[in-house]
Design a protein around this motif. Sequence first.
Motif, PDB file in Angstrom:
ATOM      1  N   VAL A  98      -3.174   5.013   1.438  1.00 38.10           N
ATOM      2  CA  VAL A  98      -3.587   4.883   0.036  1.00 38.10           C
ATOM      3  C   VAL A  98      -3.414   6.221  -0.677  1.00 38.10           C
ATOM      4  N   ASP A  99      -3.838   7.294  -0.020  1.00 35.66           N
ATOM      5  CA  ASP A  99      -3.695   8.616  -0.633  1.00 35.66           C
ATOM      6  C   ASP A  99      -2.237   9.050  -0.729  1.00 35.66           C
ATOM      7  N   GLN A 100      -1.452   8.709   0.287  1.00 32.21           N
ATOM      8  CA  GLN A 100      -0.029   9.054   0.269  1.00 32.21           C
ATOM      9  C   GLN A 100       0.690   8.349  -0.880  1.00 32.21           C
ATOM     10  N   LEU A 101       0.516   7.037  -0.945  1.00 33.62           N
ATOM     11  CA  LEU A 101       1.259   6.253  -1.939  1.00 33.62           C
ATOM     12  C   LEU A 101       0.766   6.515  -3.370  1.00 33.62           C
ATOM     13  N   GLY A 102      -0.514   6.912  -3.465  1.00 35.86           N
ATOM     14  CA  GLY A 102      -1.073   7.119  -4.804  1.00 35.86           C
ATOM     15  C   GLY A 102      -0.955   8.537  -5.329  1.00 35.86           C
ATOM     16  N   GLU A 103      -0.394   9.443  -4.546  1.00 30.02           N
ATOM     17  CA  GLU A 103      -0.333  10.855  -4.950  1.00 30.02           C
ATOM     18  C   GLU A 103       0.435  11.015  -6.264  1.00 30.02           C
ATOM     19  N   ASP A 104      -0.235  11.591  -7.274  1.00 27.46           N
ATOM     20  CA  ASP A 104       0.395  11.838  -8.586  1.00 27.46           C
ATOM     21  C   ASP A 104       1.059  10.589  -9.147  1.00 27.46           C
ATOM     22  N   ASP A 105       0.480   9.434  -8.930  1.00 27.32           N
ATOM     23  CA  ASP A 105       1.131   8.205  -9.359  1.00 27.32           C
ATOM     24  C   ASP A 105       0.052   7.211  -9.791  1.00 27.32           C
ATOM     25  N   ASP A 106      -0.153   7.112 -11.096  1.00 30.02           N
ATOM     26  CA  ASP A 106      -1.251   6.293 -11.617  1.00 30.02           C
ATOM     27  C   ASP A 106      -1.078   4.813 -11.309  1.00 30.02           C
ATOM     28  N   VAL A 107       0.164   4.351 -11.376  1.00 33.07           N
ATOM     29  CA  VAL A 107       0.404   2.928 -11.120  1.00 33.07           C
ATOM     30  C   VAL A 107      -0.013   2.572  -9.696  1.00 33.07           C
ATOM     31  N   MET A 108       0.472   3.371  -8.747  1.00 31.69           N
ATOM     32  CA  MET A 108       0.143   3.129  -7.343  1.00 31.69           C
ATOM     33  C   MET A 108      -1.343   3.353  -7.078  1.00 31.69           C
ATOM     34  N   SER A 109      -1.919   4.378  -7.682  1.00 31.99           N
ATOM     35  CA  SER A 109      -3.341   4.645  -7.500  1.00 31.99           C
ATOM     36  C   SER A 109      -4.164   3.436  -7.909  1.00 31.99           C
ATOM     37  N   ARG A 110      -3.781   2.842  -9.026  1.00 28.10           N
ATOM     38  CA  ARG A 110      -4.524   1.660  -9.473  1.00 28.10           C
ATOM     39  C   ARG A 110      -4.277   0.480  -8.545  1.00 28.10           C
ATOM     40  N   LYS A 111      -3.012   0.337  -8.126  1.00 31.84           N
ATOM     41  CA  LYS A 111      -2.676  -0.782  -7.241  1.00 31.84           C
ATOM     42  C   LYS A 111      -3.530  -0.766  -5.969  1.00 31.84           C
ATOM     43  N   TYR A 112      -3.741   0.437  -5.437  1.00 30.47           N
ATOM     44  CA  TYR A 112      -4.433   0.530  -4.146  1.00 30.47           C
ATOM     45  C   TYR A 112      -5.890   1.009  -4.274  1.00 30.47           C
ATOM     46  N   TRP A 113      -6.409   1.048  -5.506  1.00 36.42           N
ATOM     47  CA  TRP A 113      -7.768   1.557  -5.686  1.00 36.42           C
ATOM     48  C   TRP A 113      -8.797   0.758  -4.886  1.00 36.42           C
ATOM     49  N   GLU A 114      -8.730  -0.534  -5.000  1.00 33.08           N
ATOM     50  CA  GLU A 114      -9.719  -1.388  -4.305  1.00 33.08           C
ATOM     51  C   GLU A 114      -9.570  -1.273  -2.795  1.00 33.08           C
ATOM     52  N   LEU A 115      -8.322  -1.136  -2.323  1.00 34.61           N
ATOM     53  CA  LEU A 115      -8.084  -0.956  -0.890  1.00 34.61           C
ATOM     54  C   LEU A 115      -8.732   0.346  -0.399  1.00 34.61           C
ATOM     55  N   GLY A 116      -8.643   1.366  -1.211  1.00 29.55           N
ATOM     56  CA  GLY A 116      -9.284   2.639  -0.864  1.00 29.55           C
ATOM     57  C   GLY A 116     -10.787   2.477  -0.681  1.00 29.55           C
ATOM     58  N   GLU A 117     -11.404   1.694  -1.580  1.00 33.47           N
ATOM     59  CA  GLU A 117     -12.849   1.430  -1.461  1.00 33.47           C
ATOM     60  C   GLU A 117     -13.151   0.682  -0.167  1.00 33.47           C
TER      61      GLU A 117
END
Lengths: 399, 399
Positions: free
Chosen positions: B187-206
């Motif tokens: 989740v941290d890898q794919l979301g690094e500096d990338d808002d779209v991916m961060s949002r996509k995987y936000w719930e998974l991170g939780e």
Amino acid sequence: MERATLAIWKERVENELDRVVMFWTKYSHDSQHGGFFTCLTKEGHVYDDLKYVWLQGRQVWMYCRLYRKLQRFHWPEILDAAKAGGEFLIRHARVAPPAKKCAFVLTRDGRPAKVQRTIFSECFYTMAMDELWRATGDPRYQKEAVEMMDQIVYWVRVDPTGLGQPQLSGTVKADPMAVPMMLLNLVDQLGEDDDVMSRKYWELGEWCTENILKHLQRDGKVVLENVTVDGKEIPGCLGRQQNPGHALEAGWFLLRHAIRQRDAERKALIIEKFILQPFQSGWDTENGGIFYFQDADKFCPTQLEWDMKLWWPHNEAMIAFLMSYNETRDPMLLQLFCQVAEYAFEKFSDPEHGEWYGYLNREGKVVLNFKGGPFKGCFHVPRCLYMCEELFKALLMTS
Amino acid sequence: MERATLAIWKERVENELDRVVMFWTKYSHDSQHGGFFTCLTKEGHVYDDLKYVWLQGRQVWMYCRLYRKLQRFHWPEILDAAKAGGEFLIRHARVAPPAKKCAFVLTRDGRPAKVQRTIFSECFYTMAMDELWRATGDPRYQKEAVEMMDQIVYWVRVDPTGLGQPQLSGTVKADPMAVPMMLLNLVDQLGEDDDVMSRKYWELGEWCTENILKHLQRDGKVVLENVTVDGKEIPGCLGRQQNPGHALEAGWFLLRHAIRQRDAERKALIIEKFILQPFQSGWDTENGGIFYFQDADKFCPTQLEWDMKLWWPHNEAMIAFLMSYNETRDPMLLQLFCQVAEYAFEKFSDPEHGEWYGYLNREGKVVLNFKGGPFKGCFHVPRCLYMCEELFKALLMTS
């Protein structure tokens, strides 16, 4: 001089066997479900109640063998525990009866927890049932043994599909030495004092011997654990792997078989190549003890435990040397027995609580201080002591 | 005083990283097939040419990260090797394309030799592809990463059938901590500096955070490797198993995630329970170093290697302490970093040939003297040194 050595060691192994059997009879019986607890601390407390099928089968076998062969263990308690263990296996070992595939681990009450895609659970099941038949005379157990045996032979020699091993294009078709070893052990078990069975499995015994001997590689200089089906060396770590204790065990399986076949030439070859040579390679001249794994080209093995001293290679070496001495009366072989036995009794034995520790570091200090675990049960130590006791008796009668 | 310590260690880790990277670039590249040799002796000789998919993926990731983040490793040679490794994985990692299940080991030329019924080969594949996309800008790699990620998440959260794990009535439904850890890392890898991916995987991170935190058991006193799906302790060895290095690694994964989420309360909890506590339990006060396995009730672990000192727990501890210090500026945390780093540099490092040894005995002596093996590649050591270098830079800029 040699006679005195034999007499002293006979007494030592007898006393040790008493303490070992006491440990298992006192702490390992599951009176509720049948079968045995094998995860036991050094004092005998149960620290896990999983039931490993290898160890269940081995303990049934060991108990029956002691009951049958040594008058001082002809106890109803031992036979009853063996029967309860056998019935536990008959009820629970198979994952999906009537299919014969057995689990590797069961819960305490007998539900399958893990399955291995190999033949070994089934082999120890067979050993247990055959010996239980011999101890009780109940033909139901022999039927169980022979039917399972025939299934195992079918998997090994005709079609392994039932084991569920995946077929992948990059997998080396490696023949592990354990398979023909285990089968040869079963051939000897099922054929003991039984001409019909001996004849039934005679050709299989030849096949096993050939398939063990093909692991002798590099002009007879090394025993390798894994070779190709047609007896060639495999490149890489898998192919270079050596396990000196395992070669020594194969050694006495082969030697026993050659003794029964009265094959003198074969006996000499085995003592040299499967007993003396692996011991010379595997013995740690600096600290004593037998290494667990080695690499035929002296690379460092990749097994984390490669330089540890495990109990069972020392048990196998004791049997191998004493059996070899009994055949040849070469004093050097008795001396090697004493060298290994001295190390083992000093380092593994626990006179206070009974049974041996199983795992020492390179320097010979106990690293895992339990007496039983997922791979250590009531088997290698008592089998070795019982076999040595019998060999000492024979030697003292004839020397 | 602290500033001086920071400056000294910054230089030490920089120099060490140079030697480590030199080792892998010099000895591990397979110029014929692409990908990397990882079974390398202490001098860098190849002793086996099998290709472990975890290690292939990790080295691609590491090379791209170094290329992208540290100017002194912005070499075409490093990027080319990473691309060749990535292409090797795309061509060969999947066992039966287009199905996404990946092999665990491949032959040198890419034929599958073993498959594990877990998600980890696929996770390192994803890590490699995402970082390769970042280093090259080629969207094909990002597509590979995201598609594999979605498959992994499906296996973990919807239906694991595709992994092929057998369903047995006695198997405990254990949740290993490794699964949510690995996913949180992705989740941290794919979301690094990338808002779209961060949002996509936000719930998974939780979900990952919750599922790691449920391994904190016994009123917050221990981190257990395996718990039930609903967060209860499992009876027996499996349930009592502790792996201090793994808890420390989970610690910095969680801490990094909490930093990004600006959750101060969570940060404090993690430093106490997943970093300080596992270290206090796992550090060998007699000989130094972090034990590999422990048992929460102080029984002897059944893993033969339990008291060995492996390289990677020390790498994870270094990252965890330095990251914690960077957040809190508590000098005790810097001191703990120094304690672990001193031990690690003294015992694991090899200034002559580069890269670290991986496996010491309890007393800190090298037992397996190779630099790479089936489970040790170009990953934990350089990841740690690179992350520490970045943390030292940040600390020196702001202290």
